[in-house]
Design a protein around this motif. Sequence first.
Motif, mmCIF file in Angstrom:
data_model
loop_
_atom_site.group_PDB
_atom_site.id
_atom_site.type_symbol
_atom_site.label_atom_id
_atom_site.label_comp_id
_atom_site.label_asym_id
_atom_site.label_seq_id
_atom_site.Cartn_x
_atom_site.Cartn_y
_atom_site.Cartn_z
ATOM 1 N N PRO A 121 -6.216 -7.642 -25.790
ATOM 2 C CA PRO A 121 -6.579 -6.422 -25.067
ATOM 3 C C PRO A 121 -5.404 -5.451 -25.009
ATOM 4 C CG PRO A 121 -7.128 -8.377 -23.804
ATOM 5 C CD PRO A 121 -6.322 -8.832 -24.962
ATOM 6 N N PRO A 122 -5.680 -4.153 -25.206
ATOM 7 C CA PRO A 122 -4.593 -3.166 -25.114
ATOM 8 C C PRO A 122 -4.100 -2.993 -23.673
ATOM 9 C CG PRO A 122 -6.702 -2.088 -25.523
ATOM 10 C CD PRO A 122 -6.957 -3.549 -25.586
ATOM 11 N N LEU A 123 -2.966 -2.342 -23.526
ATOM 12 C CA LEU A 123 -2.364 -2.144 -22.193
ATOM 13 C C LEU A 123 -2.588 -0.703 -21.737
ATOM 14 C CD1 LEU A 123 1.139 -3.842 -22.586
ATOM 15 C CD2 LEU A 123 -0.850 -4.763 -21.464
ATOM 16 N N LEU A 124 -2.856 -0.557 -20.434
ATOM 17 C CA LEU A 124 -2.874 0.777 -19.811
ATOM 18 C C LEU A 124 -1.504 0.982 -19.170
ATOM 19 C CD1 LEU A 124 -6.039 0.961 -17.580
ATOM 20 C CD2 LEU A 124 -5.676 2.067 -19.721
ATOM 21 N N SER A 125 -1.024 2.222 -19.148
ATOM 22 C CA SER A 125 0.256 2.474 -18.481
ATOM 23 C C SER A 125 0.010 3.073 -17.103
ATOM 24 C CB SER A 125 1.084 3.462 -19.284
ATOM 25 O OG SER A 125 1.179 3.008 -20.591
ATOM 26 N N LEU A 126 0.820 2.651 -16.145
ATOM 27 C CA LEU A 126 0.690 3.182 -14.785
ATOM 28 C C LEU A 126 1.980 3.894 -14.413
ATOM 29 C CD1 LEU A 126 -0.426 -0.089 -12.973
ATOM 30 C CD2 LEU A 126 -1.858 1.502 -14.194
ATOM 31 N N GLU A 127 1.845 4.975 -13.650
ATOM 32 C CA GLU A 127 3.012 5.591 -13.022
ATOM 33 C C GLU A 127 2.670 5.820 -11.563
ATOM 34 O OE1 GLU A 127 3.953 9.163 -15.042
ATOM 35 O OE2 GLU A 127 4.666 8.174 -16.836
ATOM 36 N N PHE A 128 3.564 5.410 -10.683
ATOM 37 C CA PHE A 128 3.295 5.523 -9.246
ATOM 38 C C PHE A 128 4.191 6.634 -8.700
ATOM 39 C CE2 PHE A 128 3.073 4.519 -4.852
ATOM 40 C CZ PHE A 128 1.931 3.752 -4.679
ATOM 41 N N TYR A 129 3.567 7.635 -8.050
ATOM 42 C CA TYR A 129 4.335 8.796 -7.587
ATOM 43 C C TYR A 129 4.235 8.957 -6.084
ATOM 44 C CZ TYR A 129 5.006 10.546 -12.291
ATOM 45 O OH TYR A 129 5.394 10.697 -13.585
ATOM 46 N N ASN A 130 5.270 9.574 -5.518
ATOM 47 C CA ASN A 130 5.208 10.050 -4.145
ATOM 48 C C ASN A 130 5.258 11.573 -4.177
ATOM 49 O OD1 ASN A 130 5.013 7.767 -2.753
ATOM 50 N ND2 ASN A 130 7.205 7.428 -2.570
ATOM 51 N N THR A 131 4.436 12.196 -3.368
ATOM 52 C CA THR A 131 4.358 13.656 -3.385
ATOM 53 C C THR A 131 4.932 14.210 -2.102
ATOM 54 O OG1 THR A 131 2.231 13.246 -4.382
ATOM 55 C CG2 THR A 131 2.740 15.517 -3.882
ATOM 56 N N GLU A 132 5.678 15.280 -2.208
ATOM 57 C CA GLU A 132 6.039 16.035 -1.018
ATOM 58 C C GLU A 132 5.708 17.492 -1.322
ATOM 59 O OE1 GLU A 132 9.738 15.272 0.909
ATOM 60 O OE2 GLU A 132 9.933 13.366 -0.125
ATOM 61 N N ARG A 133 5.377 18.232 -0.279
ATOM 62 C CA ARG A 133 4.836 19.575 -0.536
ATOM 63 C C ARG A 133 5.832 20.441 -1.304
ATOM 64 N NH1 ARG A 133 3.474 18.453 4.558
ATOM 65 N NH2 ARG A 133 1.271 18.039 4.985
#
Length: 1641
Positions: A722-734
């Motif tokens: 199975p292929p891999l999905l990539s994830l990126e986890f972000y924090n947002t500030e205004r």
Amino acid sequence: MSYMEDCFAGAPQEFLICITVHKAVQVGVTSGDLYVRISLDKMTKSTKSYPNTENPFFNEYFVFEFHCTLTELLRLTILFELKKHMTYKKNVLVAELLVDLHSVWNQSNHGYFKKWGRLEAPIGEHQSLETTTQSHGYLQLDLAIVSQHSTIITGLRSEDQDNQILNKWSVDHDYDDIEKNLLTNVSSFAPSNIRYFVAFYRGYFTKQSNYMIQGKTPVARNTTTPVWNHEINFAWMYPSVAQRFLILILAQEHLQWKCVAEYEVSLEEIAFKATPSLGPTYLHLYDPVNPMTYVGRLLMELRSEMLNDSQPNHILDSKTVPGLDESRFWLDDVYLVEFLPILGQHIHTTAAAYKISARLAEHSSNVLEGQLSTPLGRIQSAVHTRSFRREAPFRSCMFRVRLPDNRAKYESDFFMLDLVNYMRSELETFKIFQLKHPLQEEEQAKCLKAIVGNILTRIKEGLDAHRFDHDVQPQRTTWDFNRQLYLLDYFAKLPQELHQVKQKLRNCFLEHLDATIADVVMELQRLVAEIGGLSSMARTQDEWPELILSLSAGGKDLGVCRLNAKLFLHLQNQHQDTDLQQETLCWRLKSFAFKASSCTHTCPNCGCTTAIVLGCLSIVVERERKEFLSVISGDWTSIEPMLWQPNPAQTHFLCHVYVHQAKVRPGGEKKNICDSHLRILFAGQACETYTSPGTLSPIWNAVITFNNLSLPGSVNLYLKNPPLLSLEFYNTERSLPDDLVGMGSVPVSVISEDRATDSSWEDEGGLGWSRKPLQKLQRLKHLTPPPLKWVPVARKGSVQAEVLMSAELIELSVDPSGQDIKKEPILATGIPSVIRPNMQNFVLEVFFVGLRNYSKSSMSSSGKRKIKVMMGDLVLTSGPSTARFRNCINFLVAYASGVVSLPDQQEYWPAIIATDVLLSGFSSESVLGAALIPNSSNFLQRNRKLKCVPKMEQTSREDSTTVSVDEDEEEEEEDELEWEEEEAKPTRISNWWMRFMFAVGLRPAAYANRQALRNNGDLDDGEVIEEREFTWWTKFYNSMYWSAAEMSHDHKHRLVIYHEELEKQAQFSYLQDWAVPVQLVHGVKFKKQAPPKEDIYATLKLHLKLTPCQCPVLEDPGGGGDMTRPMANPIHPRYQSTLQSLNTIIKLIVRVYIVQGVQMRPRDLKGDSDCYVKLFLGGKMISDRAHFSPNHSNPVFGRLFEMEATLPGDHMLQIMVYDHDKIKDEVIGQTVIDLEDRWRTRHRATVGLANEYTRSGYNHWHDLKLPSEILINLCHRRGIQAPYYYGNVIEVDGMLFGDETVISKDEELQERLSLAVLKNMEKLPSFGYKLVPEHVETRSLYRDDFPNVEQGKLQMWIELFEANIYVPNPIDITPVPPSDFEVRVVVKNLHGIQAGDKNIFGKLMSDIYVIGWCEDEDKRQTTDIHYRSFAGDAAFNWRLVFGMKYSPNEDLMVVRRKAGLLEEMEFKKPPVIYLQVWDKDVLSKDEYLAALELNLSNMYAPYPNAQLCKPYPKTRKRINLFKRKVISGWFPLQNNLHPSQHSQAKVRNGKIQLNIEICSDVEASNRPAGRGQDPPMALEPPYRPDTSFNPLTHPCKSLRLILWPVIRKYVLWTLFILIVILGLVIFFSNLPGKLMTIPLE
């Protein structure tokens, strides 16, 4: 989520190598000063020397410091050299011991404790005659490696060896049993001498230069293909503790030799339970500085053969050998290596074009180039990654490489890999089954049995197909045979293990089934790791070089992907039967993850991934290419070389990604609580979840759909890998750009169209319930939607968050392009209910105890603060803070509770998050710090239920729910306690008849308390010493006897010695039962080469409870809506008083008893440290500098300090140990103790409970309250009836207990019975926890500049009393000074001594005398000489008198010596007396004949007469002469051959008759005795033969008594013959005269 330590295994860190040299035995050298020299990586340290004995005693502690990586450290070897001091020439090396750090690290706790190493003759070019024939004895050592990241374990850890703390070496004789405690590697192979032959044939290198190996081979000049054909050989023990073999390749650069490559061979790993052998084979070499650079390869061979000689000489030989004909072992072949990239995603660059290529060994491929694009999709913020997609026909990169063809040998490896993958996938499926059918244990067991059965059939098929016995056309090497036999043996035994596992499941009772299933899963996981280790294709022989794919863009290297080339080999189809054809990864579609080239992390997901490329890779022998193309023709067609077309051209897929929630680690961001979102990238598309508002456990409940996905090739390509999905986890500030928290990847579950219909979770049909569990299990393999699991998201080597999610790819048969479908990915909420966790309601209660150790001064100056605790959808807030008291802050409202809905599967539970909020203005709040409390299921009250009664309130707008607590269900049994196993639990007594019997006394107490009192009344009055002599130290040392060596110790009191801190004891719930300490973090500093450092500024203490509650189900279709309902119920009255007490200020008196230090790290360059302690508490400091302990690594302090404290302000007691120095005192280490935990815990850690109640003496009860008062108080607080006494039995809480006293039986019965209950509190149903006994804890010392590296240990304990009441007297723990003793040894007779000389008449004789010494060899005493002993007998009757200072508690003799002008040094040694028998010579040196060493406190009993006297058997009784006072008898002498005597005949057994008496100094002054035969108490001169005198001083006497008896016979015969001859001469000479006178007639 702990930082992954394995990620930083390659990072440099601090290591300490701690070595204690205890003693040596049987070293074969009896005269001269011996010492041990330790060498480790250019550093050397030496012990002090020990004179004139075969068994020198050193007992010295050394520490070596290193700052390096683990692999660099484990390459080192410690050399122990036993040397002899010489005054006028170089010191002589007697023997040596080599220990490599690798074998130390492999021990269970990275250390050896009191193990005996076999001393060997050194390996050298040539050896002297003397060293070859003698034994070299043994050396007793402690070795430990202490590292920063490992849990620190030294010899003190193991529970069964309580006596390890002091050098209390005679307590247990097992350590002196050399055979049982040999320093060896764990191996089934019996140790034997082996001769190794290492041959170096030739090499291939990338650079032209002069090459040689380690200075042992000739130099090959100016070449890239050096030929050496050279072999070295040497003899060594195998297995031994030194078995790493390092090969260094040296090349000449700029006129100097430089190491260009190194290769380490572990003899253990190439042995496979036989003798080590390897090759002939190529070893592939890499640059030591830059491990990605290939240097070349070396053709070598290692053979070994067993030696029959027990003491082979260790000479290193080398010779030239003929070159190697490789064709006998393998054939070289040309391989084509081809890499085909198709899709690229998550490429970290802003450039517009990329380049990709492959390389293997010194060869590299052509470079492919292409354009990069930005992924499409709905994205709020900028995307910093690019993707590419190549168009058909696809071009590949390819190159040729020539390497040996050993594919047939890899078959077994591939089989094991297959088996491992199969077992892994089955276990994964089983986990899903457990999630779906959580409580159906019988069905789970059936499935597990089936899985085990399938694994068994797989192994059987493999063995039947001869997967392990491959036939190779050229011949096999010894290594191949050994490995094959080892694997066959392993896989023959493996089915038995699996059958046992199956049996375990079959024979299990229903109530234990869940535990058994967990055990079986653990066992299977262990086997997976084991088989994986066997197959871990990192073979030493026939290894391939690393295959490296590299990606660059915009002229910069982006990343590399390092691969094991053998996995991509195309195997020949030798088997006609296609079922048996082994699958490899050759030309399989696979996602290749590229990592930054600067990444040194050793774990797979470290967050350094710079690109993920989907592609195919193959390594095919050139002549088999046609066959290879026909094998893959179903999926791929090769239009022309390096150009490929997939069949079909493309497949359409629908991709769903389900994202439920996340747990974020606090502190990785600029602000602590941020709005977070997740971005998903796949196949040139990208999509984000919506932003979850400020929380560290966001719940998204989102579904992302990628509609328009067309991927090249058929669905079969994707099903296998199975292929891999990539994830990126972000924090947002205004205002700021998004902050990247971490990256990760998740494999997609691929579902083909034919399976898509039959893989939904629901069972169809009315009869769905009747499906068999195995069918259910099969269907779980292709589920849609796939079950959720936690996916780690990491950055710079540490996991920053975990996301609960899953993803799937579903094949579509219809081309979606015709229909009107949005091209963009779709974001929706509402995960399908089959995989969404089921929610249940729980009540969360929080007690906010307060903030402690608050260090941020700037933050705390203004404004009030609150604590917020969040879990799932619930937020609980404390009241505002009160005024700050030193570094502690409490809260006005300290209790909050609410209802939270949590999944019923505990592994899906979110973390509990606590935040520290500053209230700055009227309504504005700012978050200062946050903490994540993992393992939230620990706080679950498993045996309580709460009922919720919803009631409508007019005032509030939303429903408020009250939780009514049933009083009778309020029994709080904590589940975390580890139960100590007791022999039999006293049973509850229910009927009155029994009670009546007890009251009348018809039933004895022992019936109530089954623990039969062990040594009841077997006291021998002669052995019991006056109690007046005992002190607290008697109790302390007596507690170390773990197998009581002598019975009298059972009649002394004991206490408990903990080998760790008290707060690390699980039986006292780590002293956290009243509040859990949580570290508040304000930001994280990332370091380049080490784990990130969190900025911790305070500790928050909370008490948490989670209770399931039965609420009517509240409608909440979204599953993540707002369900925050504050509770209207009041707090339970029992907690009301607890809460009030938290806010009152308590004044305490703290008593700190410092007992002794253990293995203190020496701070001085020469010698040990001079330690003293300093205490800090609440701004006050006490320094004990005046009482430093001189020059000890194990200093005995025996000091008491009393300090005052107020809780909660002064709750941290800091104890520092310093090294006393004339210039500047240095810190050795420090430890801190939380007094608040000790004061508030229910385990009552203020004053320990003594083992027995005594009113006076050395065990006097020193608590304020008597045992009966403590017990009544506890019962009152718990709300149960007061204890009730029946005669000699006590009843508490429905249980009966009898008296447990052994020693103090004359104390009050009521107190003794109450103490028996207090010691067994964990058995009472209403309590169920232990109380802290009287104890000594061992605390580790640490230093700030060596974080987590232990610097030594401190044994101590503390007591707490309230300050406003009477406090009892402290215990006196001043160390007992050593007592003076006089030892009188009368040497009476010797028998059977080997004669040293021949006299002039050729008769063997000796002039024998005996020397003896005790503390100091320079003060030795000598008997007179028994001259001319012929039969080996001698008589002396001579008294030797020695003075000694002896400490009975430590069982060691104390020796004081001058160490300078004013300083005095103190040594501690065992109380040993040395006697040696010598032969007096006039012209030459005196000769040594025999010796005897007597340890007075632990000696074998002598024999009554000389006929019985023989060498001691191990079972002979031992006696302590300090108790016996006098002993006499015959002792066998040790006649070790002296080096100068090895040519002589066999030694006879010598015996010596002694009379030994030990007197204390008082007795010695009352009954003085003279030395020798002098008065007072003069001894009779012995009876000796008349010939026993010195012939040189008495010439006349010697003529009369020595010469005359021997020559008398000859003289008389001579005279007689002379007279006869004279007579005859006279007769014959006178005869003619006489004849002449006869007249002739």
